[in-house]
Motif scaffolding. Structure first.
Motif, PDB file in Angstrom:
ATOM      1  N   GLY A 184       0.776  -1.229   0.000  1.00  0.00           N
ATOM      2  CA  GLY A 184       0.000   0.000   0.000  1.00  0.00           C
ATOM      3  C   GLY A 184       0.808   1.280   0.000  1.00  0.00           C
ATOM      4  N   TYR A 185       2.084   1.195  -0.379  1.00  0.00           N
ATOM      5  CA  TYR A 185       2.929   2.387  -0.361  1.00  0.00           C
ATOM      6  C   TYR A 185       3.224   2.857  -1.777  1.00  0.00           C
ATOM      7  N   THR A 186       3.498   4.145  -1.892  1.00  0.00           N
ATOM      8  CA  THR A 186       3.998   4.685  -3.157  1.00  0.00           C
ATOM      9  C   THR A 186       5.519   4.619  -3.141  1.00  0.00           C
ATOM     10  N   ASN A 187       6.095   5.061  -2.052  1.00  0.00           N
ATOM     11  CA  ASN A 187       7.532   4.931  -1.819  1.00  0.00           C
ATOM     12  C   ASN A 187       7.748   4.047  -0.599  1.00  0.00           C
ATOM     13  N   TYR A 188       8.578   3.056  -0.735  1.00  0.00           N
ATOM     14  CA  TYR A 188       8.823   2.127   0.371  1.00  0.00           C
ATOM     15  C   TYR A 188       9.389   2.902   1.556  1.00  0.00           C
ATOM     16  N   PRO A 189       8.879   2.655   2.764  1.00  0.00           N
ATOM     17  CA  PRO A 189       9.373   3.378   3.933  1.00  0.00           C
ATOM     18  C   PRO A 189      10.874   3.207   4.124  1.00  0.00           C
ATOM     19  N   TYR A 190      11.562   4.280   4.489  1.00  0.00           N
ATOM     20  CA  TYR A 190      12.999   4.181   4.694  1.00  0.00           C
ATOM     21  C   TYR A 190      13.335   3.308   5.900  1.00  0.00           C
ATOM     22  N   CYS A 191      12.473   3.355   6.907  1.00  0.00           N
ATOM     23  CA  CYS A 191      12.746   2.695   8.177  1.00  0.00           C
ATOM     24  C   CYS A 191      11.612   1.716   8.490  1.00  0.00           C
ATOM     25  N   VAL A 192      11.943   0.450   8.639  1.00  0.00           N
ATOM     26  CA  VAL A 192      10.958  -0.558   9.047  1.00  0.00           C
ATOM     27  C   VAL A 192      11.543  -1.384  10.181  1.00  0.00           C
ATOM     28  N   GLY A 193      10.671  -2.011  10.943  1.00  0.00           N
ATOM     29  CA  GLY A 193      11.188  -2.804  12.052  1.00  0.00           C
ATOM     30  C   GLY A 193      10.076  -3.388  12.895  1.00  0.00           C
ATOM     31  N   TRP A 194      10.442  -3.695  14.128  1.00  0.00           N
ATOM     32  CA  TRP A 194       9.531  -4.371  15.041  1.00  0.00           C
ATOM     33  C   TRP A 194       9.506  -3.670  16.386  1.00  0.00           C
ATOM     34  N   VAL A 195       8.297  -3.573  16.917  1.00  0.00           N
ATOM     35  CA  VAL A 195       8.126  -3.094  18.288  1.00  0.00           C
ATOM     36  C   VAL A 195       7.325  -4.153  19.038  1.00  0.00           C
ATOM     37  N   ARG A 196       7.373  -4.118  20.354  1.00  0.00           N
ATOM     38  CA  ARG A 196       6.622  -5.083  21.140  1.00  0.00           C
ATOM     39  C   ARG A 196       5.982  -4.399  22.337  1.00  0.00           C
ATOM     40  N   GLN A 197       4.946  -5.018  22.830  1.00  0.00           N
ATOM     41  CA  GLN A 197       4.241  -4.445  23.971  1.00  0.00           C
ATOM     42  C   GLN A 197       3.681  -5.535  24.852  1.00  0.00           C
ATOM     43  N   VAL A 198       3.929  -5.383  26.132  1.00  0.00           N
ATOM     44  CA  VAL A 198       3.340  -6.231  27.162  1.00  0.00           C
ATOM     45  C   VAL A 198       2.171  -5.449  27.750  1.00  0.00           C
ATOM     46  N   PRO A 199       1.034  -6.103  27.984  1.00  0.00           N
ATOM     47  CA  PRO A 199      -0.116  -5.377  28.554  1.00  0.00           C
ATOM     48  C   PRO A 199       0.269  -4.566  29.783  1.00  0.00           C
ATOM     49  N   GLU A 200      -0.234  -3.356  29.848  1.00  0.00           N
ATOM     50  CA  GLU A 200      -0.008  -2.429  30.954  1.00  0.00           C
ATOM     51  C   GLU A 200       1.412  -1.883  30.999  1.00  0.00           C
TER      52      GLU A 200
END
Length: 126
Positions: A25-41
């Motif tokens: 869904g992009y016109t230009n590929y994002p320069y920065c991609v990666g992973w984030v994580r979240q623990v509830p609360e």
């Protein structure tokens, strides 16, 4: 930009999982991609990033255990997680940012130009 993760699951401590994320869904590929994580609360935590020219960054707690990579032909981002620990348990989100200031920390902000997927659960039992 749409980000769709897959590959989460449950594993025992010391085991491995590989997460995948299809970027579309992009016109230009994002320069920065990666992973984030979240623990509830708890607050979201940036884990790792890779730039369009394949420069990588990792937070200290996953260095030597996690590896980020991408397949440009498949528009797919990967996170190989080895030697998993109970404290790695979280929902993992694929994320992208239109910024040259690429880092795990930038991915957790709600700045314009940042995108995140729906997340995939990773559970590590000790």
């Amino acid at each position: 930009v749409q980000l769709v993760e897959s590959g989460g699951g449950s594993v025992q401590a010391g085991g491995s999982l590989r997460l995948s994320c299809v970027v579309s869904g992009y016109t230009n590929y994002p320069y920065c991609v990666g992973w984030v994580r979240q623990v509830p609360e708890k607050e979201r935590e940036g884990v790792t990033t890779i730039t369009r020219d394949s420069k990588t960054m990792y937070i200290e707690s996953v260095k030597g255990r996690f590896t980020i990579s991408k397949d440009n032909a498949k528009n797919t981002l990967y996170l190989q997680m080895n030697s998993l620990k109970a404290e790695d348990t979280a929902i993992y989100y694929c994320a992208a940012a239109y910024t040259s200031n690429c880092s795990p920390a930038i991915l957790v902000t709600n700045r314009p130009g940042n995108y995140r997927g729906q997340g995939t659960q990773v559970t590590v039992s000790s």
